[in-house]
Design an enzyme around this catalytic site. Structure first.
Site, short mmCIF file in Angstrom:
data_model
loop_
_atom_site.label_atom_id
_atom_site.label_comp_id
_atom_site.label_asym_id
_atom_site.label_seq_id
_atom_site.Cartn_x
_atom_site.Cartn_y
_atom_site.Cartn_z
N PRO A 93 -12.03 -4.38 -0.56
CA PRO A 93 -11.71 -3.53 -1.72
C PRO A 93 -12.82 -2.56 -2.10
O PRO A 93 -12.56 -1.55 -2.75
CB PRO A 93 -11.48 -4.55 -2.84
CG PRO A 93 -11.14 -5.82 -2.16
CD PRO A 93 -11.92 -5.81 -0.89
N GLU A 121 -12.05 -16.08 -0.46
CA GLU A 121 -12.71 -15.34 -1.53
C GLU A 121 -13.55 -14.18 -1.00
O GLU A 121 -13.90 -13.26 -1.72
CB GLU A 121 -13.59 -16.29 -2.35
CG GLU A 121 -14.01 -15.75 -3.70
CD GLU A 121 -12.85 -15.55 -4.66
OE1 GLU A 121 -12.98 -14.75 -5.60
OE2 GLU A 121 -11.79 -16.20 -4.47
N ARG A 159 0.30 6.36 16.25
CA ARG A 159 1.28 7.44 16.21
C ARG A 159 0.66 8.81 16.50
O ARG A 159 1.38 9.78 16.72
CB ARG A 159 2.03 7.46 14.87
CG ARG A 159 1.20 7.82 13.67
CD ARG A 159 1.96 7.55 12.38
NE ARG A 159 3.30 8.09 12.39
CZ ARG A 159 3.62 9.34 12.13
NH1 ARG A 159 2.64 10.21 11.86
NH2 ARG A 159 4.87 9.74 12.14
N ASP A 174 3.39 15.91 9.17
CA ASP A 174 3.24 14.83 8.20
C ASP A 174 2.40 15.28 7.01
O ASP A 174 1.57 16.19 7.11
CB ASP A 174 2.53 13.63 8.84
CG ASP A 174 3.42 12.89 9.83
OD1 ASP A 174 4.64 13.07 9.75
OD2 ASP A 174 2.87 12.14 10.66
#
Length: 259
Positions: A93, A121, A159, A174
């Protein structure tokens, strides 16, 4: 290119590598994905890879030693010179946000990367400090592990490989692609021309049915500009600052009071 994935759950990757159009990249080894379980490099009868955190607190922490041994096995298998080793990437994160630019750089780098999928954790900080080159995040939220983030990266890179998508120009249209000046893509429509939906009859925009390619191109550009201005104005600011918007774009945005 080669991606080595350190994960406690290699079975999560197996169906992904066999399904969908991107499987072409994996089957052809354009994107060579190899899965490594740190339990195979842990000691003891139980092959333990986690322990309680020093200082107390909830949850368990992945131990540095099994991860280090797993990484050493990967380095030996890759047999890379020290000056051109693939980077070690941890999904976390606190990492840098994954975006198209990052994905494109990986797609252009034949070394690939070693992807570390944390669990529990977290991971012993000493392994991160000693071994991790970069931390990457999908956004401001927490997942149960890094596997979903690793799958997202592998999908996005695959891709972009030549021959993977049915139309070579598909990914260039895109959202976020430089070919679209980093803007959001325009809406798409298909048959039938009129859909009897829950809000009543809904027709395809007339301009898309006329076959006039210049008008269609302009319509799609204006839709792209409108969506970007309303939903991601920072992308529009970046495109303008980089001189990617022409006079017609700017005139349209001013007329629509979007600039």
């Amino acid at each position: 290119m080669r991606f080595d994935v350190i994960t406690l759950f290699p079975e999560l990757f197996e169906p992904f590598l066999r399904c969908g159009i991107n499987r072409r990249a994996f089957e052809s080894r354009q994107v060579d994905v190899r899965l490594w379980n740190p339990r195979d490099h842990a000691e003891g009868n139980y092959r333990r890879v986690d322990d309680r955190p020093f200082g107390g607190g909830p949850g368990m922490v992945m131990m540095a030693e099994p991860l280090w041994r797993c990484l050493q096995a990967i380095r030996a298998d890759r047999a890379e010179p020290d000056d051109s080793r693939a980077p070690v990437v941890l999904f976390s994160p606190i990492g840098d946000r994954l975006d198209h630019g990052v994905v494109q750089r990986w797609a252009d780098d034949s070394r690939g990367a070693v992807l570390v999928c944390g669990r529990y954790e977290g991971i012993d900080q000493r392994f991160i400090d000693a071994c991790v080159d970069r931390q990457v995040s999908l956004g401001d939220f927490v997942l149960s592990g890094g596997e979903i983030a690793a799958l997202a990266l592998l999908d996005a890179v695959a891709r972009l490989m030549p021959g993977v998508l049915g139309d070579e120009g598909s990914h260039q249209q895109d959202s976020f692609n430089p070919a679209l000046d980093g803007l959001l893509d325009s809406p798409h429509f298909t048959r039938p021309e009129v859909w009897q939906g829950p809000r009543g009859p809904m027709a395809v925009p007339e301009v898309l049915l006329g076959g006039h390619h210049e008008k269609i191109g302009r319509y799609r550009r204006e839709q792209s500009l409108t969506l970007t201005a309303r939903l991601r104005p920072e992308l529009l600011d970046h495109a303008q600052g980089a001189d990617r918007l022409d006079k017609a774009d700017l005139d349209f945005l001013r007329r629509q009071k979007l600039l």
